[in-house]
Design a protein around this motif. Structure first.
Motif, PDB file in Angstrom:
ATOM      1  N   GLY A  12     -18.074  28.357  83.976  1.00  0.00           N
ATOM      2  CA  GLY A  12     -16.823  27.648  83.717  1.00  0.00           C
ATOM      3  C   GLY A  12     -15.854  28.469  82.881  1.00  0.00           C
ATOM      4  O   GLY A  12     -14.636  28.437  83.100  1.00  0.00           O
ATOM      5  N   SER A  13     -16.373  29.221  81.919  1.00  0.00           N
ATOM      6  CA  SER A  13     -15.483  30.040  81.078  1.00  0.00           C
ATOM      7  C   SER A  13     -14.852  31.165  81.896  1.00  0.00           C
ATOM      8  O   SER A  13     -13.692  31.525  81.663  1.00  0.00           O
ATOM      9  CB  SER A  13     -16.256  30.605  79.884  1.00  0.00           C
ATOM     10  OG  SER A  13     -17.273  31.500  80.310  1.00  0.00           O
ATOM     11  N   PHE A  14     -15.599  31.718  82.835  1.00  0.00           N
ATOM     12  CA  PHE A  14     -15.034  32.750  83.700  1.00  0.00           C
ATOM     13  C   PHE A  14     -13.947  32.150  84.596  1.00  0.00           C
ATOM     14  O   PHE A  14     -12.915  32.785  84.848  1.00  0.00           O
ATOM     15  CB  PHE A  14     -16.120  33.388  84.557  1.00  0.00           C
ATOM     16  CG  PHE A  14     -17.025  34.314  83.797  1.00  0.00           C
ATOM     17  CD1 PHE A  14     -16.515  35.416  83.132  1.00  0.00           C
ATOM     18  CD2 PHE A  14     -18.392  34.080  83.743  1.00  0.00           C
ATOM     19  CE1 PHE A  14     -17.350  36.283  82.430  1.00  0.00           C
ATOM     20  CE2 PHE A  14     -19.230  34.929  83.037  1.00  0.00           C
ATOM     21  CZ  PHE A  14     -18.706  36.037  82.371  1.00  0.00           C
ATOM     22  N   ALA A  15     -14.190  30.944  85.122  1.00  0.00           N
ATOM     23  CA  ALA A  15     -13.192  30.293  85.962  1.00  0.00           C
ATOM     24  C   ALA A  15     -11.925  29.992  85.162  1.00  0.00           C
ATOM     25  O   ALA A  15     -10.799  30.170  85.646  1.00  0.00           O
ATOM     26  CB  ALA A  15     -13.758  29.001  86.555  1.00  0.00           C
ATOM     27  N   THR A  16     -12.091  29.556  83.901  1.00  0.00           N
ATOM     28  CA  THR A  16     -10.933  29.300  83.042  1.00  0.00           C
ATOM     29  C   THR A  16     -10.172  30.598  82.785  1.00  0.00           C
ATOM     30  O   THR A  16      -8.932  30.630  82.800  1.00  0.00           O
ATOM     31  CB  THR A  16     -11.384  28.684  81.710  1.00  0.00           C
ATOM     32  OG1 THR A  16     -12.024  27.440  81.969  1.00  0.00           O
ATOM     33  CG2 THR A  16     -10.201  28.477  80.778  1.00  0.00           C
ATOM     34  N   PHE A  17     -10.904  31.678  82.535  1.00  0.00           N
ATOM     35  CA  PHE A  17     -10.271  32.984  82.305  1.00  0.00           C
ATOM     36  C   PHE A  17      -9.442  33.402  83.524  1.00  0.00           C
ATOM     37  O   PHE A  17      -8.311  33.904  83.366  1.00  0.00           O
ATOM     38  CB  PHE A  17     -11.339  34.031  82.005  1.00  0.00           C
ATOM     39  CG  PHE A  17     -10.840  35.439  82.154  1.00  0.00           C
ATOM     40  CD1 PHE A  17      -9.973  35.996  81.218  1.00  0.00           C
ATOM     41  CD2 PHE A  17     -11.219  36.208  83.249  1.00  0.00           C
ATOM     42  CE1 PHE A  17      -9.494  37.299  81.370  1.00  0.00           C
ATOM     43  CE2 PHE A  17     -10.746  37.503  83.415  1.00  0.00           C
ATOM     44  CZ  PHE A  17      -9.880  38.052  82.462  1.00  0.00           C
ATOM     45  N   GLU A  18      -9.959  33.191  84.735  1.00  0.00           N
ATOM     46  CA  GLU A  18      -9.213  33.603  85.933  1.00  0.00           C
ATOM     47  C   GLU A  18      -7.896  32.847  86.042  1.00  0.00           C
ATOM     48  O   GLU A  18      -6.852  33.437  86.376  1.00  0.00           O
ATOM     49  CB  GLU A  18     -10.054  33.363  87.193  1.00  0.00           C
ATOM     50  CG  GLU A  18      -9.358  33.868  88.455  1.00  0.00           C
ATOM     51  CD  GLU A  18     -10.036  33.411  89.740  1.00  0.00           C
ATOM     52  OE1 GLU A  18     -10.077  34.191  90.700  1.00  0.00           O
ATOM     53  OE2 GLU A  18     -10.502  32.253  89.763  1.00  0.00           O
ATOM     54  N   LEU A  65      -2.789  41.073  79.834  1.00  0.00           N
ATOM     55  CA  LEU A  65      -4.197  41.430  79.959  1.00  0.00           C
ATOM     56  C   LEU A  65      -4.438  42.807  79.361  1.00  0.00           C
ATOM     57  O   LEU A  65      -3.650  43.740  79.555  1.00  0.00           O
ATOM     58  CB  LEU A  65      -4.623  41.451  81.428  1.00  0.00           C
ATOM     59  CG  LEU A  65      -4.884  40.112  82.101  1.00  0.00           C
ATOM     60  CD1 LEU A  65      -5.046  40.290  83.601  1.00  0.00           C
ATOM     61  CD2 LEU A  65      -6.128  39.442  81.508  1.00  0.00           C
ATOM     62  N   THR A  66      -5.516  42.934  78.629  1.00  0.00           N
ATOM     63  CA  THR A  66      -5.941  44.250  78.176  1.00  0.00           C
ATOM     64  C   THR A  66      -6.590  44.976  79.350  1.00  0.00           C
ATOM     65  O   THR A  66      -6.815  44.393  80.431  1.00  0.00           O
ATOM     66  CB  THR A  66      -6.946  44.121  77.032  1.00  0.00           C
ATOM     67  OG1 THR A  66      -8.122  43.475  77.527  1.00  0.00           O
ATOM     68  CG2 THR A  66      -6.362  43.310  75.879  1.00  0.00           C
ATOM     69  N   SER A  67      -6.904  46.218  79.189  1.00  0.00           N
ATOM     70  CA  SER A  67      -7.581  46.961  80.257  1.00  0.00           C
ATOM     71  C   SER A  67      -8.943  46.341  80.552  1.00  0.00           C
ATOM     72  O   SER A  67      -9.368  46.242  81.710  1.00  0.00           O
ATOM     73  CB  SER A  67      -7.728  48.440  79.865  1.00  0.00           C
ATOM     74  OG  SER A  67      -8.460  48.558  78.644  1.00  0.00           O
ATOM     75  N   ASP A  68      -9.632  45.886  79.503  1.00  0.00           N
ATOM     76  CA  ASP A  68     -10.917  45.191  79.723  1.00  0.00           C
ATOM     77  C   ASP A  68     -10.682  43.872  80.447  1.00  0.00           C
ATOM     78  O   ASP A  68     -11.465  43.472  81.324  1.00  0.00           O
ATOM     79  CB  ASP A  68     -11.604  44.923  78.383  1.00  0.00           C
ATOM     80  CG  ASP A  68     -12.144  46.187  77.738  1.00  0.00           C
ATOM     81  OD1 ASP A  68     -12.483  47.133  78.494  1.00  0.00           O
ATOM     82  OD2 ASP A  68     -12.226  46.233  76.497  1.00  0.00           O
ATOM     83  N   GLY A  69      -9.609  43.183  80.097  1.00  0.00           N
ATOM     84  CA  GLY A  69      -9.285  41.925  80.761  1.00  0.00           C
ATOM     85  C   GLY A  69      -8.971  42.119  82.236  1.00  0.00           C
ATOM     86  O   GLY A  69      -9.378  41.305  83.083  1.00  0.00           O
ATOM     87  N   GLN A  70      -8.279  43.226  82.544  1.00  0.00           N
ATOM     88  CA  GLN A  70      -7.957  43.501  83.945  1.00  0.00           C
ATOM     89  C   GLN A  70      -9.218  43.796  84.753  1.00  0.00           C
ATOM     90  O   GLN A  70      -9.370  43.326  85.874  1.00  0.00           O
ATOM     91  CB  GLN A  70      -6.995  44.691  84.029  1.00  0.00           C
ATOM     92  CG  GLN A  70      -6.459  44.947  85.429  1.00  0.00           C
ATOM     93  CD  GLN A  70      -5.663  43.778  85.964  1.00  0.00           C
ATOM     94  OE1 GLN A  70      -4.661  43.380  85.375  1.00  0.00           O
ATOM     95  NE2 GLN A  70      -6.108  43.207  87.073  1.00  0.00           N
ATOM     96  N   ARG A  71     -10.126  44.591  84.157  1.00  0.00           N
ATOM     97  CA  ARG A  71     -11.381  44.884  84.860  1.00  0.00           C
ATOM     98  C   ARG A  71     -12.211  43.608  85.065  1.00  0.00           C
ATOM     99  O   ARG A  71     -12.809  43.402  86.120  1.00  0.00           O
ATOM    100  CB  ARG A  71     -12.182  45.925  84.085  1.00  0.00           C
ATOM    101  CG  ARG A  71     -11.646  47.344  84.212  1.00  0.00           C
ATOM    102  CD  ARG A  71     -12.667  48.357  83.699  1.00  0.00           C
ATOM    103  NE  ARG A  71     -12.874  48.217  82.253  1.00  0.00           N
ATOM    104  CZ  ARG A  71     -12.153  48.879  81.334  1.00  0.00           C
ATOM    105  NH1 ARG A  71     -11.178  49.688  81.720  1.00  0.00           N
ATOM    106  NH2 ARG A  71     -12.415  48.739  80.052  1.00  0.00           N
ATOM    107  N   LEU A  72     -12.235  42.742  84.039  1.00  0.00           N
ATOM    108  CA  LEU A  72     -12.999  41.501  84.174  1.00  0.00           C
ATOM    109  C   LEU A  72     -12.367  40.594  85.221  1.00  0.00           C
ATOM    110  O   LEU A  72     -13.083  39.948  86.001  1.00  0.00           O
ATOM    111  CB  LEU A  72     -13.065  40.778  82.821  1.00  0.00           C
ATOM    112  CG  LEU A  72     -13.868  39.469  82.835  1.00  0.00           C
ATOM    113  CD1 LEU A  72     -15.327  39.741  83.180  1.00  0.00           C
ATOM    114  CD2 LEU A  72     -13.768  38.757  81.473  1.00  0.00           C
ATOM    115  N   LEU A  73     -11.025  40.542  85.283  1.00  0.00           N
ATOM    116  CA  LEU A  73     -10.359  39.697  86.282  1.00  0.00           C
ATOM    117  C   LEU A  73     -10.738  40.121  87.693  1.00  0.00           C
ATOM    118  O   LEU A  73     -11.025  39.274  88.548  1.00  0.00           O
ATOM    119  CB  LEU A  73      -8.842  39.759  86.101  1.00  0.00           C
ATOM    120  CG  LEU A  73      -8.022  38.980  87.137  1.00  0.00           C
ATOM    121  CD1 LEU A  73      -8.338  37.487  87.072  1.00  0.00           C
ATOM    122  CD2 LEU A  73      -6.521  39.209  86.919  1.00  0.00           C
TER     123      LEU A  73
END
Length: 326
Positions: A12-18, A65-73
């Motif tokens: 759920g947290s990953f879905a919220t992040f997306e 988004l940070t670079s880490d955020g972009q990779r996670l997305l």
């Protein structure tokens, strides 16, 4: 060190992040997920803490988004797509749609089969099971049978699982070649010198089909001649066999309108004179109640009924050829 699955944050947290990454706004993400902006912010902070990275650069009125955020997305979007595809595959039918129909040998071979062929030219993904029997009238009650062609009194009540198709009308027909060689046959009396092809009564019992077909004796009596002393040249319990013999020029058969219409249109059979006999009953399409919610079954029913309506309109068209009324 690779992160093990059991230590992953909740799905759920990953879905919220997306959703938050898509909008770059916790407020808009909250609106889409029907939660508050604070709840979104709290989930993202918990995710960042679990992963040990910063996913968003928080500015005064915007997010990046940070670079880490972009990779996670990229990883989360691809993973959620794979999960959705897997769920769709589970819910999707593993086999193509099937329509199972029952009827007499003649109904299946001479009437329904041509409709099935035309329907499948538009819907080749639909498969058909055609159960033809002149000896087991209970096929209509089998759970796997979706549709059945049945005959009954015209006062039968139509409804969600019983559609009226057409009346029971019969008329003498033969091949044009037979008519040219042995005719003309201007009236019922003249048929006493003809080669008649007839249905065998023994086959139609209460243990088999629940109605009796019209025979030559019935037709002659309805024509006011009584029962003539005419022995058929061939009698059979197989109506398609009799029709085929008529097409080959072996004699005259009583033609049910719905069963020989296509042969009339092709010119393989013709009428001798205007003498249709209408019986006080009709033909119906019976639908298994369990099949009412199957979209492909209803689509085929609509196809059949629309086709019959078009034929009726053509029959009533001014200037229609006589065979159109057949």
């Amino acid at each position: 060190m690779l992160l093990k699955r059991r230590y992953l944050p909740s799905l759920g947290s990953f879905a919220t992040f997306e959703v938050a990454a898509k909008h770059l706004s916790f407020t808009l993400a909250g609106n889409e997920l029907n939660v508050t902006q604070a709840a979104i912010s709290q989930q993202i902070r918990g995710l960042e803490k679990s992963l040990g990275v910063t996913l968003f650069i928080r500015k005064h009125n915007s997010l990046e988004l940070t670079s880490d955020g972009q990779r996670l997305l990229t990883a989360v979007s691809g993973g959620l797509d794979i999960i959705c595809d897997g769920i769709n595959n589970i819910n999707a039918p593993s086999d193509p749609p099937v329509i199972t129909c029952s009827g007499t040998n003649a109904a299946i071979a001479c009437w329904l089969k041509s409709l099935v062929d035309r329907f499948r030219s538009e819907r080749p993904d639909v498969r058909f099971v055609l159960l033809a029997s002149d000896e087991d009238d209970t096929l209509r009650n089998f759970d796997e049978v979706d549709l059945s062609l049945i005959c009954g009194n015209e006062r039968c009540e139509v409804g969600e699982n019983l559609y009226y198709l057409f009346p029971d009308i019969v008329q003498p027909v033969c091949s044009p070649d037979y008519l040219e060689r042995h005719g003309p046959f201007p009236d019922a009396q003249s048929l006493e010198r003809a080669d008649l092809l007839d249905l065998h009564r023994k086959h139609w019992t209460s243990d088999a089909i629940g109605w009796h077909p019209v025979t030559w004796d019935d037709w002659f009596q309805a024509s006011g001649l009584g029962a003539p002393h005419v022995l058929p040249v061939m009698t059979s319990n197989n109506y398609p066999l009799l029709v085929n013999a008529a097409v080959k020029g072996e004699g005259i058969v009583l033609g049910w309108h719905h069963l020989v219409r296509s042969l009339m249109d092709e010119g393989a059979l013709c009428t001798l004179f205007d003498s249709p006999l209408r019986v006080d009953r009709g033909y119906y399409l019976k639908v298994n109640r369990a099949s009412l919610d199957k979209p492909h079954v209803q689509e085929f029913i609509d196809f059949v009924l629309t086709g019959l309506a078009a034929l009726e309109q053509e029959r009533q068209r001014p200037g229609a050829m006589p065979r159109d009324s057949f």
